[in-house]
Every structure is written in structure tokens, then in C-alpha cells.
Write a protein that holds these residues in place. Structure first.
Motif, PDB file in Angstrom:
ATOM      1  N   LEU A  91       0.828  -1.202   0.000  1.00 27.22           N
ATOM      2  CA  LEU A  91       0.000   0.000   0.000  1.00 27.22           C
ATOM      3  C   LEU A  91       0.866   1.257   0.000  1.00 27.22           C
ATOM      4  O   LEU A  91       0.599   2.214  -0.743  1.00 27.22           O
ATOM      5  N   GLY A  92       1.917   1.271   0.831  1.00 25.06           N
ATOM      6  CA  GLY A  92       2.811   2.419   0.854  1.00 25.06           C
ATOM      7  C   GLY A  92       3.508   2.628  -0.474  1.00 25.06           C
ATOM      8  O   GLY A  92       3.696   3.763  -0.932  1.00 25.06           O
ATOM      9  N   THR A  93       3.887   1.518  -1.129  1.00 26.02           N
ATOM     10  CA  THR A  93       4.550   1.595  -2.427  1.00 26.02           C
ATOM     11  C   THR A  93       3.650   2.242  -3.472  1.00 26.02           C
ATOM     12  O   THR A  93       4.041   3.202  -4.159  1.00 26.02           O
ATOM     13  N   SER A  94       2.441   1.709  -3.606  1.00 26.97           N
ATOM     14  CA  SER A  94       1.524   2.216  -4.633  1.00 26.97           C
ATOM     15  C   SER A  94       1.013   3.606  -4.292  1.00 26.97           C
ATOM     16  O   SER A  94       0.814   4.441  -5.183  1.00 26.97           O
ATOM     17  N   LEU A  95       0.810   3.892  -2.999  1.00 28.50           N
ATOM     18  CA  LEU A  95       0.310   5.207  -2.598  1.00 28.50           C
ATOM     19  C   LEU A  95       1.299   6.304  -2.950  1.00 28.50           C
ATOM     20  O   LEU A  95       0.929   7.342  -3.506  1.00 28.50           O
ATOM     21  N   ALA A  96       2.574   6.076  -2.643  1.00 25.49           N
ATOM     22  CA  ALA A  96       3.584   7.088  -2.949  1.00 25.49           C
ATOM     23  C   ALA A  96       3.712   7.311  -4.452  1.00 25.49           C
ATOM     24  O   ALA A  96       3.887   8.443  -4.915  1.00 25.49           O
ATOM     25  N   ALA A  97       3.615   6.232  -5.225  1.00 26.37           N
ATOM     26  CA  ALA A  97       3.702   6.370  -6.675  1.00 26.37           C
ATOM     27  C   ALA A  97       2.511   7.132  -7.242  1.00 26.37           C
ATOM     28  O   ALA A  97       2.649   7.923  -8.174  1.00 26.37           O
ATOM     29  N   ALA A  98       1.348   6.912  -6.638  1.00 28.90           N
ATOM     30  CA  ALA A  98       0.129   7.494  -7.194  1.00 28.90           C
ATOM     31  C   ALA A  98      -0.107   8.941  -6.791  1.00 28.90           C
ATOM     32  O   ALA A  98      -0.600   9.743  -7.587  1.00 28.90           O
ATOM     33  N   VAL A  99       0.233   9.312  -5.552  1.00 35.23           N
ATOM     34  CA  VAL A  99      -0.200  10.624  -5.046  1.00 35.23           C
ATOM     35  C   VAL A  99       0.918  11.654  -4.957  1.00 35.23           C
ATOM     36  O   VAL A  99       0.644  12.820  -4.677  1.00 35.23           O
ATOM     37  N   THR A 100       2.181  11.256  -5.184  1.00 37.07           N
ATOM     38  CA  THR A 100       3.272  12.218  -5.022  1.00 37.07           C
ATOM     39  C   THR A 100       3.129  13.419  -5.966  1.00 37.07           C
ATOM     40  O   THR A 100       3.261  14.576  -5.549  1.00 37.07           O
ATOM     41  N   VAL A 101       2.848  13.156  -7.231  1.00 37.06           N
ATOM     42  CA  VAL A 101       2.735  14.254  -8.194  1.00 37.06           C
ATOM     43  C   VAL A 101       1.536  15.151  -7.886  1.00 37.06           C
ATOM     44  O   VAL A 101       1.693  16.380  -7.786  1.00 37.06           O
ATOM     45  N   PRO A 102       0.303  14.614  -7.745  1.00 38.87           N
ATOM     46  CA  PRO A 102      -0.809  15.521  -7.416  1.00 38.87           C
ATOM     47  C   PRO A 102      -0.633  16.228  -6.074  1.00 38.87           C
ATOM     48  O   PRO A 102      -1.046  17.381  -5.919  1.00 38.87           O
ATOM     49  N   MET A 103      -0.013  15.551  -5.109  1.00 35.54           N
ATOM     50  CA  MET A 103       0.221  16.196  -3.820  1.00 35.54           C
ATOM     51  C   MET A 103       1.238  17.335  -3.969  1.00 35.54           C
ATOM     52  O   MET A 103       1.093  18.401  -3.346  1.00 35.54           O
ATOM     53  N   THR A 104       2.255  17.116  -4.785  1.00 31.91           N
ATOM     54  CA  THR A 104       3.229  18.173  -5.043  1.00 31.91           C
ATOM     55  C   THR A 104       2.558  19.384  -5.685  1.00 31.91           C
ATOM     56  O   THR A 104       2.814  20.537  -5.311  1.00 31.91           O
ATOM     57  N   ASP A 105       1.689  19.140  -6.650  1.00 31.46           N
ATOM     58  CA  ASP A 105       0.954  20.233  -7.293  1.00 31.46           C
ATOM     59  C   ASP A 105       0.091  20.981  -6.289  1.00 31.46           C
ATOM     60  O   ASP A 105       0.015  22.222  -6.300  1.00 31.46           O
ATOM     61  N   ALA A 106      -0.553  20.230  -5.401  1.00 32.32           N
ATOM     62  CA  ALA A 106      -1.424  20.852  -4.400  1.00 32.32           C
ATOM     63  C   ALA A 106      -0.634  21.685  -3.396  1.00 32.32           C
ATOM     64  O   ALA A 106      -1.177  22.638  -2.809  1.00 32.32           O
ATOM     65  N   LEU A 107       0.644  21.335  -3.189  1.00 32.92           N
ATOM     66  CA  LEU A 107       1.480  22.056  -2.226  1.00 32.92           C
ATOM     67  C   LEU A 107       2.280  23.189  -2.864  1.00 32.92           C
ATOM     68  O   LEU A 107       3.208  23.712  -2.260  1.00 32.92           O
ATOM     69  N   GLY A 108       1.935  23.524  -4.103  1.00 36.45           N
ATOM     70  CA  GLY A 108       2.587  24.659  -4.756  1.00 36.45           C
ATOM     71  C   GLY A 108       3.482  24.289  -5.916  1.00 36.45           C
ATOM     72  O   GLY A 108       4.083  25.171  -6.531  1.00 36.45           O
ATOM     73  N   GLY A 109       3.631  23.006  -6.207  1.00 37.73           N
ATOM     74  CA  GLY A 109       4.405  22.573  -7.361  1.00 37.73           C
ATOM     75  C   GLY A 109       5.895  22.465  -7.147  1.00 37.73           C
ATOM     76  O   GLY A 109       6.644  22.210  -8.098  1.00 37.73           O
ATOM     77  N   ASN A 110       6.377  22.632  -5.916  1.00 39.54           N
ATOM     78  CA  ASN A 110       7.811  22.537  -5.629  1.00 39.54           C
ATOM     79  C   ASN A 110       8.171  21.081  -5.346  1.00 39.54           C
ATOM     80  O   ASN A 110       7.664  20.480  -4.396  1.00 39.54           O
TER      81      ASN A 110
END
Length: 427
Positions: A168-187
């Protein structure tokens, strides 16, 4: 969680260690509940440091001015670190106790993830990544030890639980890192560093467990006494399990690194290829829980090894013959085949009787296995470049599945490393 094993199972009780049942019932119940939470949270942290970086690798390269060759080196660092640092885990566990080492490992993961995006240099990024991977490596090795010690009658259930959390941790990090980065300002720096919060959360349940010296002392003392004279390299089962671990890791890294490209080269869109890879990874979430439970019910795990191997061979045949026509079926089949990982972890706990045996077997199988896995993805890339297509690389993947099945059947036999590698004169 109810016990699924019976007195006729292959797992005899751990010997010569101070059992946790010696605690008072209230302390025992409290500690066990906290241990379950600690195991799950620790398992969730064993791959996001890797898969979150993969999702933002292009941004990291641009931000640090990293060359393509260095970026390629970065993708091969995890198995190398797992092999090198994993060897240290049994010695650290004997000195400080397995729980204390896992607690420190979670702290190392948190520190590495916080530091690496803000070092400002490629060297600093690599060093901080190494710190996080060191924490992952020792925790990788010691998880089966802790499960064996605290849940000797629930090895399958607990291995399944932390394997599922790991997937779950493996797939979660792969799936949400990019959208989460965008939500946090794109840095990208923030997008990578935010995963340190999960590692910090994982430290919390381990601190009171480490302070309960009774929970650690029995493990440490027992392990140091039992470790004398056990030569793990004399065990055929240990070698078979190490090669099995290495070959399944090879298949997993090849799948994660190249399967999406195989589909794209076959005409599948980039978005669909990414979803297909996600499907393959997601198969590990439910199966990582089910397979260990099934494995502990069987006197030999050979039939499961064969079933997973056949799925892999069918998936590779499909990729070769009709990569786009049956893409969803091949993704599912390869996802099932990649669940040899939780099976290997379960067999680590079943092929040793004692805490010391599990520690040495886990370190040996994982360190040797990860060393074996390093050349696979690189070789596939070389074959693809020089052959001009995916026929030869896919043939290699299928060919490696055959020895994986063979050594897996050997590793799955009903025997223990203590019987094969006991010191001379031992009873």
C-alpha cells in the motif's frame, strides 16, 4: 486477529528466549496492540522514499543539474543499499534489540527524507538518500524477526498484514506524489520532503515499546545466545531462499522500470500505460495479505511458488505475442506473479525455528537477493537498446522465471536452517 495455524504446523515454538507471555496480562495486551500498530506504520514507510522519487525524477534531475548517468545510478542505489546495510541488522539487533533498531531506522528514514531535497547538490542528495535507505534496509531484515518473536502462532497473518501495508505504501507514494506536489505549490522539494511526516509517525509507537525493556531484553539475550555457531551459508535452504528472493526482486524491478515502456512501444497511450503499471502494483495489496496466510497452512510452499511462476510465464508470453491486445490481462498476471515477495518473507519466518535463525536467514536472504537483483533492469535496458525491440528482453524475463520456480520449490520444503547449519556437536 485469530490464529490460523494448528499444532501440526511446521512452526515449532521459539526456544531459549524469554517469552513475552511472562509479562502481566494487561501489559502484554497493551504491548501487542501497540506492536501491531508499529509494524503497520513501519511497513508503510519501507518504499515511499523510492517510489516518490521515481514520480519526480525528471524534476529532481532538472533542479540539481543531474546527468542522465547519475540519475541511472540513483535508480540502482536502493537494492545496493539494501544488500550492504541489511547485513548489519542482526548484529545491531543483538546489541540494541530489534525494536530499538527499527525505531532508529524510522528516524533515519525521516531524517533522510527531510534533508535530501534541500541539500542543493547531487552528492548531498545521494548521501541523504543513503541515510533513508539504510533505515529501510535494517527494518526490512528485522520485520520477520519481530513477527516471529511476538506472533509465533500468527506468522502468516502478521506477515500478510505488513506485506499488505508495504504494498500500500509503495503504490500510494507512486500514485499521489505528483498531485500532492501540485497541491502544495508545485515545488518538488516539498513533494519529496512531505513523506518524512509518515516516517515520524512511525517512530511514535516504537518509543514506548523500546522503553519496555522486557520486550527487548528477551529478544536480545536470546538472540545472542542462540547465534553462536550457526553458519547460515551451510544451509541449502538458505541459499535457495536467497536466490528465490533475488530472482523475484529482479522481476519486480524490471516490471516497475520497464513495463510501462513496453506497453507504450506497443501503441498504448502513456496515460493508459501508467494505469496498467498501477494495476500491476495494486495487485500486491490484497494478495500480500492472502498469500502468507495460505502459505502457513501448507506443509510446503512449493505449489504457491509454481502457481505464481505460471502466472508470470503467461504474462510474459502475452507481452511477447500481443502486448496491446491483452494488456489488462498481462498487467494482472504479472501483478500476481510479483506477489512472490510476501511469499519469500513468509518463508523466512517458516524456515527458521529461533529468533537468531530468523535474523540471520532474513539478513542473508535479503542481502544476497538484492545483490542478485541489481544487474537485471540494467541488462534489460542494454538488450532493448541493442536488439531494437522487446522480444529478447521479454525472453530473458521469462527464462529467469524458470530458475525462480525451481529454487522457490526447494526453499519451500518443510525444513529449517538450524537443522542444516547447526554447529558441529549441537543437539
Amino acid at each position: 486477529m485469530a490464529s490460523e495455524e494448528t499444532p501440526t504446523m511446521t512452526q515449532p515454538p521459539i526456544r531459549t528466549e524469554s517469552a513475552p507471555e511472562a509479562k502481566t496480562a494487561p501489559t502484554r495486551a497493551w504491548a501487542v496492540r501497540l506492536m501491531i500498530v508499529g509494524i503497520v506504520l513501519a511497513a508503510l514507510n519501507l518504499r515511499p522514499a523510492i517510489t516518490s522519487l521515481g514520480a519526480l525524477l525528471e524534476e529532481v534531475r532538472d533542479g540539481l543539474g543531474m546527468s542522465g548517468s547519475v540519475a541511472g545510478l540513483l535508480t540502482s542505489v536502493p537494492p545496493l543499499c539494501f544488500a550492504i546495510f541489511g547485513v548489519m541488522a542482526p548484529r545491531l539487533a543483538r546489541r540494541f534489540g530489534p525494536g530499538a533498531v527499527v525505531c532508529a531506522g524510522m528516524g533515519a528514514i525521516a531524517a533522510g527524507l527531510v534533508i535530501r531535497p534541500f541539500t542543493g547538490s547531487t552528492v548531498g542528495f545521494l548521501v541523504a538518500s543513503g541515510l533513508a535507505l539504510m533505515g529501510i534496509a535494517v527494518s526490512n531484515v528485522l520485520m520477520p524477526v519481530i513477527v516471529k518473536r511476538w506472533f509465533p502462532d500468527r506468522v502468516g497473518s502478521m506477515t500478510g498484514l505488513y506485506s499488505m501495508a508495504l504494498a500500500l505504501g509503495t503504490s500510494l507514494a507512486a500514485a499521489v506524489t505528483v498531485p500532492m506536489t501540485d497541491a502544495l505549490g508545485g515545488n518538488w522539494k516539498t513533494g519529496l520532503a512531505v513523506w518524512a511526516a509518515l516516517a515520524v509517525a512511525a517512530v511514535v509507537p516504537w518509543v514506548p515499546l523500546v522503553r519496555e525493556r522486557g520486550a527487548e531484553g528477551g529478544i536480545t539475550a536470546g538472540t545472542s545466545q542462540q547465534d553462536d555457531g550457526l553458519r547460515i551459508t551451510r544451509s541449502r535452504t538458505a541459499w535457495a531462499l536467497a536466490v528465490f528472493f533475488g530472482l523475484q526482486a529482479t522481476a519486480a524491478y524490471i516490471t516497475m522500470g520497464w513495463m510501462a515502456q513496453i506497453f507504450r512501444d506497443a501503441g498504448v497511450s502513456a496515460g493508459t500505460a501508467g494505469v496498467l503499471l498501477a494495476v500491476t502494483m495494486a495487485m500486491g495489496v490484497p494478495l500480500a495479505f492472502a498469500i502468507p496466510r495460505l502459505a502457513t497452512r501448507l506443509p510446503s510452499q512449493g505449489p504457491i511458488v509454481v502457481a505464481l511462476g505460471v502466472c508470470g510465464l503467461a504474462g510474459y508470453a502475452g507481452l511477447y505475442l500481443a502486448p496491446s491486445g491483452g494488456a489488462w490481462a498481462w498487467a494482472v498476471l504479472l501483478g500476481i506473479s510479483n506477489c512472490a515477495f510476501p511469499l519469500a518473507l513468509t518463508m523466512v519466518g517458516m524456515r527458521a525455528r529461533t529468533g537468531a535463525g530468523v535474523a540471520k536467514l532474513s539478513a542473508f536472504a535479503q542481502s544476497t537477493g538484492y545483490l542478485i537483483s541489481i544487474p537485471g533492469p540494467l541488462l534489460v535496458g542494454v538488450l532493448y537498446q541493442h536488439s531494437g525491440g522487446w522480444g529478447v528482453p521479454i525472453a530473458l524475463m521469462a527464462a529467469l522465471m524458470v530458475p525462480q520456480i525451481v529454487v522457490g520449490v526447494i526453499a519451500g520444503r518443510n525444513r529449517t536452517v538450524e537443522d542444516e547449519a547447526a554447529p558441529a556437536g549441537a543437539v
